[in-house]
Design an enzyme around this catalytic site. Sequence first.
Site, PDB file in Angstrom:
ATOM      1  N   TYR A 155      -1.512   7.778   3.277  1.00 34.37           N
ATOM      2  CA  TYR A 155      -0.757   7.449   2.224  1.00 34.37           C
ATOM      3  C   TYR A 155       0.796   7.399   2.701  1.00 34.37           C
ATOM      4  O   TYR A 155       1.429   6.255   2.546  1.00 34.37           O
ATOM      5  CB  TYR A 155      -1.018   8.284   0.874  1.00 34.37           C
ATOM      6  CG  TYR A 155      -0.204   7.695  -0.246  1.00 34.37           C
ATOM      7  CD1 TYR A 155      -0.781   6.693  -1.105  1.00 34.37           C
ATOM      8  CD2 TYR A 155       0.893   8.402  -0.723  1.00 34.37           C
ATOM      9  CE1 TYR A 155      -0.210   6.527  -2.431  1.00 34.37           C
ATOM     10  CE2 TYR A 155       1.502   8.188  -1.760  1.00 34.37           C
ATOM     11  CZ  TYR A 155       1.156   7.112  -2.727  1.00 34.37           C
ATOM     12  OH  TYR A 155       1.512   6.596  -4.004  1.00 34.37           O
ATOM     13  N   LYS A 159       2.951   3.988   3.254  1.00 27.29           N
ATOM     14  CA  LYS A 159       4.057   3.700   2.411  1.00 27.29           C
ATOM     15  C   LYS A 159       5.577   3.576   3.261  1.00 27.29           C
ATOM     16  O   LYS A 159       6.271   2.893   3.172  1.00 27.29           O
ATOM     17  CB  LYS A 159       4.433   4.929   1.528  1.00 27.29           C
ATOM     18  CG  LYS A 159       3.205   5.138   0.365  1.00 27.29           C
ATOM     19  CD  LYS A 159       3.351   3.860  -0.449  1.00 27.29           C
ATOM     20  CE  LYS A 159       2.480   3.973  -1.947  1.00 27.29           C
ATOM     21  NZ  LYS A 159       2.351   2.743  -2.490  1.00 27.29           N
TER      22      LYS A 159
HETATM   23  P1  NAP Z   1      -2.738   3.532 -11.170  1.00 23.53           P
HETATM   24  O1  NAP Z   1      -2.326   3.645 -12.388  1.00 23.53           O
HETATM   25  O2  NAP Z   1      -3.920   3.868 -10.185  1.00 23.53           O
HETATM   26  O3  NAP Z   1      -2.965   1.880 -11.077  1.00 23.53           O
HETATM   27  C1  NAP Z   1      -3.356   1.160  -9.796  1.00 23.53           C
HETATM   28  C2  NAP Z   1      -3.297  -0.315  -9.898  1.00 23.53           C
HETATM   29  O4  NAP Z   1      -3.519  -0.984  -8.552  1.00 23.53           O
HETATM   30  C3  NAP Z   1      -4.667  -0.805 -10.873  1.00 23.53           C
HETATM   31  O5  NAP Z   1      -4.276  -1.708 -11.571  1.00 23.53           O
HETATM   32  C4  NAP Z   1      -5.634  -1.128  -9.738  1.00 23.53           C
HETATM   33  O6  NAP Z   1      -6.429  -2.036 -10.215  1.00 23.53           O
HETATM   34  C5  NAP Z   1      -4.883  -1.802  -8.662  1.00 23.53           C
HETATM   35  N1  NAP Z   1      -5.372  -1.789  -7.567  1.00 23.53           N
HETATM   36  C6  NAP Z   1      -5.873  -0.727  -6.717  1.00 23.53           C
HETATM   37  N2  NAP Z   1      -6.636  -1.052  -5.474  1.00 23.53           N
HETATM   38  C7  NAP Z   1      -6.670  -2.468  -5.634  1.00 23.53           C
HETATM   39  C8  NAP Z   1      -7.014  -3.420  -4.756  1.00 23.53           C
HETATM   40  N3  NAP Z   1      -7.796  -3.275  -3.577  1.00 23.53           N
HETATM   41  N4  NAP Z   1      -7.076  -4.583  -5.103  1.00 23.53           N
HETATM   42  C9  NAP Z   1      -6.263  -5.133  -6.156  1.00 23.53           C
HETATM   43  N5  NAP Z   1      -5.635  -4.240  -6.962  1.00 23.53           N
HETATM   44  C10 NAP Z   1      -5.875  -2.814  -6.720  1.00 23.53           C
HETATM   45  O7  NAP Z   1      -1.482   3.630  -9.872  1.00 23.53           O
HETATM   46  P2  NAP Z   1      -0.011   3.848 -10.336  1.00 23.53           P
HETATM   47  O8  NAP Z   1       0.124   5.215 -10.498  1.00 23.53           O
HETATM   48  O9  NAP Z   1       0.610   2.996 -11.493  1.00 23.53           O
HETATM   49  O10 NAP Z   1       0.946   3.377  -8.857  1.00 23.53           O
HETATM   50  C11 NAP Z   1       1.149   2.092  -8.803  1.00 23.53           C
HETATM   51  C12 NAP Z   1       1.991   2.118  -7.551  1.00 23.53           C
HETATM   52  O11 NAP Z   1       2.995   3.028  -7.437  1.00 23.53           O
HETATM   53  C13 NAP Z   1       1.081   2.581  -6.058  1.00 23.53           C
HETATM   54  O12 NAP Z   1       1.350   1.565  -4.989  1.00 23.53           O
HETATM   55  C14 NAP Z   1       1.230   3.941  -5.829  1.00 23.53           C
HETATM   56  O13 NAP Z   1       1.095   4.399  -4.664  1.00 23.53           O
HETATM   57  C15 NAP Z   1       2.804   3.985  -6.373  1.00 23.53           C
HETATM   58  N6  NAP Z   1       3.244   5.351  -6.668  1.00 23.53           N
HETATM   59  C16 NAP Z   1       2.634   5.958  -7.767  1.00 23.53           C
HETATM   60  C17 NAP Z   1       3.145   7.332  -8.127  1.00 23.53           C
HETATM   61  C18 NAP Z   1       2.938   8.101  -9.461  1.00 23.53           C
HETATM   62  O14 NAP Z   1       2.979   9.134  -9.349  1.00 23.53           O
HETATM   63  N7  NAP Z   1       1.842   7.497 -10.191  1.00 23.53           N
HETATM   64  C19 NAP Z   1       4.108   7.755  -7.143  1.00 23.53           C
HETATM   65  C20 NAP Z   1       4.332   7.219  -6.067  1.00 23.53           C
HETATM   66  C21 NAP Z   1       4.245   5.866  -5.946  1.00 23.53           C
HETATM   67  P3  NAP Z   1      -7.660  -1.611 -11.351  1.00 23.53           P
HETATM   68  O15 NAP Z   1      -6.898  -1.579 -12.556  1.00 23.53           O
HETATM   69  O16 NAP Z   1      -8.596  -3.216 -11.267  1.00 23.53           O
HETATM   70  O17 NAP Z   1      -8.364  -0.335 -11.056  1.00 23.53           O
END
Ligand code: NAP
Length: 247
Positions: A155, A159
């Site tokens: 990861y 990133k």
């Molecule tokens: P999340 O709630 O797990 O949602 C992830 C989204 O990405 C979902 O809509 C999922 O689709 C989609 N996705 C995953 N794999 C995919 C693929 N192969 N093709 C198409 N779509 C795909 O994640 P989140 O927490 O909102 O995170 C969003 C971004 O922010 C990510 O890049 C994550 O690394 C980054 N981030 C998050 C956090 C945090 O604390 N949450 C912190 C730092 C960075 P489905 O709905 O169909 O499953």
Amino acid sequence: MHLTHNPRVALVTGAGRGIGKAIAERLAAHGHTVLCVSKSSTCEAVAADIVAKGLKAKAYQVDVSDPVAVAKACEAIAAEFGAVEILVNNAGITRDKLVMAMTEQDWNDVISTNLSSAFYWTKGLVRPMTRKRWGRIISISSVTGVQGNAGQANYAAAKAGLHGLTMTLARELAGRSITANAVAPGFITTDMTDELPEEVKQKILSFIPLGRFGSVNDIAAMVDYLASEEGGYVTGQVFSIDGGMAI
Ligand code: NAP
């Protein structure tokens, strides 16, 4: 600050849930036509909700780690919408393990979904964007990409790779008034972080100077600024939105 948003076509990957959904809803509220991408059908409900409010959206169920599927989607989008002017690379997954236990599959799944996907979408959409001579490429990174994190080698590498891609795109595309930036969230309450055990959450909390987890809106607000007309003189940067974690 009042931000100016001229109506554009925007595409948000991972718009089915969490941060991506908040970004898609906010961009749509500004009058942009938002193309919502997710792996499963979650994007359909998000796009339908936006349309039900009298705003503009369309859903695309695409696996962002599949270069052929992304290229096909980009062709269909170009035929229907012409240029996408705001690209938000947000889709991401975790496959956390210490390096000693991490499999090649864990590594490749995260690199292809979190990093290669941003290259595939940019490559598929950038030519029409350059013809518009206006564009925004915003990638959602992580505090892990800034400072590393035990158990997240795949990861962190993906990133940090987004940061290299962002700085390079900023230099390659500046002449066409296209900016490229990354937003590095800390711990944001979503499905991704809900999976973590309570004791891990408490430990993370102790590393956050502001003493609380972030919300999806904290991230959407920064994307909002970068996508606006006022954000047009900012490029090649990584913005930490993490309650002070990466100080
Ligand atoms: P999340 O709630 O797990 O949602 C992830 C989204 O990405 C979902 O809509 C999922 O689709 C989609 N996705 C995953 N794999 C995919 C693929 N192969 N093709 C198409 N779509 C795909 O994640 P989140 O927490 O909102 O995170 C969003 C971004 O922010 C990510 O890049 C994550 O690394 C980054 N981030 C998050 C956090 C945090 O604390 N949450 C912190 C730092 C960075 P489905 O709905 O169909 O499953």
